[in-house]
Scaffold this active site. Structure first.
Site, PDB file in Angstrom:
ATOM      1  N   MET A  21       0.806  -1.217   0.000  1.00  0.00           N
ATOM      2  CA  MET A  21       0.000   0.000   0.000  1.00  0.00           C
ATOM      3  C   MET A  21       0.844   1.275   0.000  1.00  0.00           C
ATOM      4  O   MET A  21       0.593   2.198   0.760  1.00  0.00           O
ATOM      5  CB  MET A  21      -0.939  -0.013   1.226  1.00  0.00           C
ATOM      6  CG  MET A  21      -1.880  -1.189   1.244  1.00  0.00           C
ATOM      7  SD  MET A  21      -2.976  -1.209  -0.191  1.00  0.00           S
ATOM      8  CE  MET A  21      -4.116   0.074   0.299  1.00  0.00           C
ATOM      9  N   LEU A  42       5.343   3.606  -5.256  1.00  0.00           N
ATOM     10  CA  LEU A  42       6.804   3.624  -5.376  1.00  0.00           C
ATOM     11  C   LEU A  42       7.204   4.651  -6.436  1.00  0.00           C
ATOM     12  O   LEU A  42       6.662   4.658  -7.539  1.00  0.00           O
ATOM     13  CB  LEU A  42       7.310   2.228  -5.754  1.00  0.00           C
ATOM     14  CG  LEU A  42       7.092   1.192  -4.647  1.00  0.00           C
ATOM     15  CD1 LEU A  42       7.334  -0.217  -5.175  1.00  0.00           C
ATOM     16  CD2 LEU A  42       7.972   1.478  -3.443  1.00  0.00           C
ATOM     17  N   ASN A  78       3.099  -5.846 -10.395  1.00  0.00           N
ATOM     18  CA  ASN A  78       2.043  -5.641  -9.395  1.00  0.00           C
ATOM     19  C   ASN A  78       0.787  -6.331  -9.885  1.00  0.00           C
ATOM     20  O   ASN A  78       0.610  -6.552 -11.083  1.00  0.00           O
ATOM     21  CB  ASN A  78       1.756  -4.143  -9.237  1.00  0.00           C
ATOM     22  CG  ASN A  78       0.681  -3.858  -8.203  1.00  0.00           C
ATOM     23  OD1 ASN A  78       0.676  -4.454  -7.121  1.00  0.00           O
ATOM     24  ND2 ASN A  78      -0.245  -2.967  -8.513  1.00  0.00           N
ATOM     25  N   HIS A 107      -3.469  -6.034  -9.667  1.00  0.00           N
ATOM     26  CA  HIS A 107      -4.533  -5.085  -9.326  1.00  0.00           C
ATOM     27  C   HIS A 107      -5.890  -5.750  -9.593  1.00  0.00           C
ATOM     28  O   HIS A 107      -6.063  -6.387 -10.631  1.00  0.00           O
ATOM     29  CB  HIS A 107      -4.387  -3.816 -10.171  1.00  0.00           C
ATOM     30  CG  HIS A 107      -5.389  -2.777  -9.811  1.00  0.00           C
ATOM     31  ND1 HIS A 107      -5.276  -2.000  -8.668  1.00  0.00           N
ATOM     32  CD2 HIS A 107      -6.543  -2.408 -10.408  1.00  0.00           C
ATOM     33  CE1 HIS A 107      -6.319  -1.191  -8.593  1.00  0.00           C
ATOM     34  NE2 HIS A 107      -7.109  -1.420  -9.635  1.00  0.00           N
TER      35      HIS A 107
END
Ligand code: GRF
Length: 200
Positions: free
Chosen positions: A86, A89, A103, A105
């Site tokens: 959370m 970056l 990542n 999602h």
């Protein structure tokens, strides 16, 4: 892997690794910015090194990014997977691992980036949502897409039921996407990931 919470994607990736579904990949380190993250215990039970790196360890977002990048580099990490991490970056972190950060999602990006993607999908009234694995860039949930899978939104869905069906898909596509990226034979061309050997 970078996590902040329960770590169910981490568990799916650990399972894939132990079943030989991540050739060329090894899960060496799990970092959380929150000490309470449930995923830390899962990693420890599996004998994987864990580390808590709180944002309080650094005076600014940029300093946190640099500290995190240095910490991973010092351990020889070359590939980074985020799952429910959370924190956004920034450029310094992304530049330290070029084309080597993924990542997951819980929507079909570019629809519904950011927090509460499943709630956003329900409130928008879409008939289809899903999950996306993408490369990480400094822009939130906007990097080149590696893999997506659709999930139907049903009339009686609420956030919990839709999230559960999307999560089951996440657990399938995240290890598959990691394996595919680790296998090589791709390049990033603008926003697109081009696969050299893709048959379809
Ligand atoms: C997942 O829904 C993932 O898509 C999102 O955060 C959630 C993390 O869940 N980015 P878990 O910690 O992997 O169980």
């Amino acid at each position: 892997m970078l996590i902040s919470g329960r770590g169910s994607n981490l568990a799916a990736i650990m399972r894939a690794a132990s079943e030989g579904r991540l050739p060329g990949g090894r899960l060496d380190l799990v970092v959380s910015n929150r000490a309470e993250a449930g995923g830390l215990a899962l990693a420890r039970e599996a004998g994987i090194e864990t580390l808590v790196l709180s944002q309080r360890a650094a005076p600014s977002r940029e300093a946190y990014d640099s500290l995190l990048a240095e910490t991973l580099r010092a351990r020889g990490i070359g590939f980074v997977c985020l799952a429910g991490f959370m924190r956004l970056l920034g450029p310094a972190f992304c530049a330290a691992f070029p084309d080597a950060i993924l990542n997951i999602h819980p929507s079909l990006l570019p629809a519904f980036p950011g927090l509460d993607a499943q709630r956003q999908a329900l409130e928008h009234g879409v008939g289809v949502s899903g999950a996306t694995v993408h490369f990480v860039t400094p822009e939130l949930d906007a990097g080149p897409i590696v893999m997506q899978r659709a999930v139907e939104v049903r009339d009686h869905d609420d956030v919990a039921s839709l999230s559960a069906r999307i999560l089951a898909v996440e657990h399938e596509i995240y290890p598959a996407a990691i394996a595919r990226v680790l296998a090589g034979g791709w390049r990033i061309d603008g926003r697109r990931v081009r696969w050299e050997s893709r048959a379809d």
